[in-house]
Motif scaffolding. Structure first.
Motif, short mmCIF file in Angstrom:
data_model
loop_
_atom_site.label_atom_id
_atom_site.label_comp_id
_atom_site.label_asym_id
_atom_site.label_seq_id
_atom_site.Cartn_x
_atom_site.Cartn_y
_atom_site.Cartn_z
N ARG A 98 9.27 32.60 3.84
CA ARG A 98 10.47 31.94 3.29
C ARG A 98 11.47 32.22 4.16
NH1 ARG A 98 14.04 29.56 2.32
NH2 ARG A 98 15.41 29.64 0.73
N ALA A 99 11.67 33.47 4.80
CA ALA A 99 12.48 33.92 5.58
C ALA A 99 12.23 33.24 6.96
CB ALA A 99 12.25 35.48 6.06
N LEU A 100 11.27 32.91 7.59
CA LEU A 100 11.15 32.11 8.66
C LEU A 100 11.79 30.47 8.56
CD1 LEU A 100 7.58 33.07 9.94
CD2 LEU A 100 9.78 33.32 11.27
N ASN A 101 11.62 29.94 7.28
CA ASN A 101 12.00 28.64 7.19
C ASN A 101 13.55 28.83 6.97
OD1 ASN A 101 9.60 27.62 6.60
ND2 ASN A 101 9.45 27.89 4.50
N ALA A 102 14.24 29.91 6.66
CA ALA A 102 15.65 30.24 6.42
C ALA A 102 16.04 30.28 7.79
CB ALA A 102 16.11 31.31 5.69
N LEU A 103 15.45 30.94 8.84
CA LEU A 103 15.89 31.23 9.89
C LEU A 103 15.82 29.97 10.79
CD1 LEU A 103 14.59 34.79 10.80
CD2 LEU A 103 16.89 34.15 10.47
N GLU A 104 14.71 29.08 10.56
CA GLU A 104 14.61 27.99 11.34
C GLU A 104 15.71 27.11 11.02
OE1 GLU A 104 12.43 26.93 13.71
OE2 GLU A 104 11.16 28.88 13.42
N GLY A 105 16.13 27.01 9.70
CA GLY A 105 17.29 26.04 9.38
C GLY A 105 18.73 26.39 9.88
N ILE A 106 18.85 27.68 10.47
CA ILE A 106 20.08 27.84 10.91
C ILE A 106 20.46 27.17 12.12
CG2 ILE A 106 21.26 30.06 12.19
CD1 ILE A 106 19.63 31.87 10.41
N ARG A 107 19.62 27.23 13.09
CA ARG A 107 20.06 26.24 14.41
C ARG A 107 19.93 25.04 14.52
NH1 ARG A 107 17.10 28.05 19.14
NH2 ARG A 107 18.89 27.19 20.29
N HIS A 108 19.52 24.17 13.23
CA HIS A 108 19.24 22.88 13.26
C HIS A 108 20.26 22.27 12.38
CE1 HIS A 108 15.66 23.68 15.79
NE2 HIS A 108 15.24 24.42 14.96
N PRO A 109 21.00 21.23 12.70
CA PRO A 109 21.68 20.63 11.95
C PRO A 109 21.02 19.46 11.01
CG PRO A 109 21.81 19.55 14.21
CD PRO A 109 21.04 20.83 14.33
N GLY A 110 21.64 19.08 10.17
CA GLY A 110 20.98 18.35 9.08
C GLY A 110 20.81 17.02 9.71
N PHE A 111 19.86 16.06 9.13
CA PHE A 111 19.63 14.61 9.66
C PHE A 111 20.75 13.92 9.90
CE2 PHE A 111 18.42 10.18 9.01
CZ PHE A 111 17.87 10.12 10.06
N ALA A 112 21.51 14.08 8.62
CA ALA A 112 23.01 13.05 8.51
C ALA A 112 23.68 13.64 9.88
CB ALA A 112 23.53 13.29 7.54
N ASP A 113 23.82 14.90 10.13
CA ASP A 113 24.68 15.31 11.41
C ASP A 113 24.11 14.80 12.55
OD1 ASP A 113 26.26 16.66 9.48
OD2 ASP A 113 25.34 18.56 9.87
N GLU A 114 22.78 14.92 12.71
CA GLU A 114 22.27 14.23 14.14
C GLU A 114 22.33 13.01 14.26
OE1 GLU A 114 18.07 15.67 14.45
OE2 GLU A 114 18.42 17.59 13.93
N HIS A 115 22.36 12.17 13.20
CA HIS A 115 22.48 10.71 13.29
C HIS A 115 23.98 10.33 13.60
CE1 HIS A 115 21.86 6.47 12.51
NE2 HIS A 115 22.88 6.55 11.54
N HIS A 116 24.60 11.11 13.00
CA HIS A 116 26.33 10.95 13.44
C HIS A 116 26.41 11.00 14.58
CE1 HIS A 116 30.38 10.68 12.45
NE2 HIS A 116 30.66 11.69 13.37
N ALA A 117 25.83 12.38 15.03
CA ALA A 117 25.89 12.64 16.63
C ALA A 117 25.52 11.85 17.45
CB ALA A 117 25.70 14.24 16.92
#
Length: 134
Positions: A98-117
């Motif tokens: 669970r902690a690893l999942n939380a840490l993985e999400g820190i550096r990666h923007p969401g799909f919507a942000d990536e699509h917009h960029a």
């Protein structure tokens, strides 16, 4: 602990949905030292952009958590242990996941942000091409 009980625990900790509803443990022991994991995750999730110093800490924490997870799973697989200890190890593995999942999400923007960029970058490339053609 029977082989069937051991297999059931291993299946549980290796299940894709094992972390659903699980909490990040307040503390986890890494290399014999207690680490305030919950506070670290809360602290890192507060920042909008990850500065290089924090990025190194997050990467080091992820690496340490992965090795601790592996160590605990190896204990579950190989060591003769009583059911209570095995259950504790399984819960620790799920908390680490669970902690690893939380840490993985820190550096990666969401799909919507990536699509917009990506869309903006595509428009910028197109405008640069149009400017060259003129």
């Amino acid at each position: 602990m029977t082989d069937a009980e051991r297999e059931a625990l291993l299946d549980r900790v290796n299940s894709q949905g094992a972390t659903i509803g699980a909490s990040v443990p307040d503390e986890v022991e890494i290399h014999g030292e207690a680490v305030d994991l919950s506070a670290f995750i809360v602290e890192t999730r507060k920042v909008d952009t990850v500065p290089p110093a924090l990025d190194r800490k997050v990467t080091a924490a992820r690496d340490a958590l992965r090795s601790e997870r592996e160590r605990r799973v190896e204990r579950l697989e190989a060591e003769p242990i009583d059911p209570e200890t095995a259950e504790t190890l399984a819960e620790e593995v799920i908390g680490i996941d669970r902690a690893l999942n939380a840490l993985e999400g820190i550096r990666h923007p969401g799909f919507a942000d990536e699509h917009h960029a990506d869309t903006l970058a595509g428009h910028e490339r197109w405008l640069a091409f149009v400017d060259q053609v003129r």
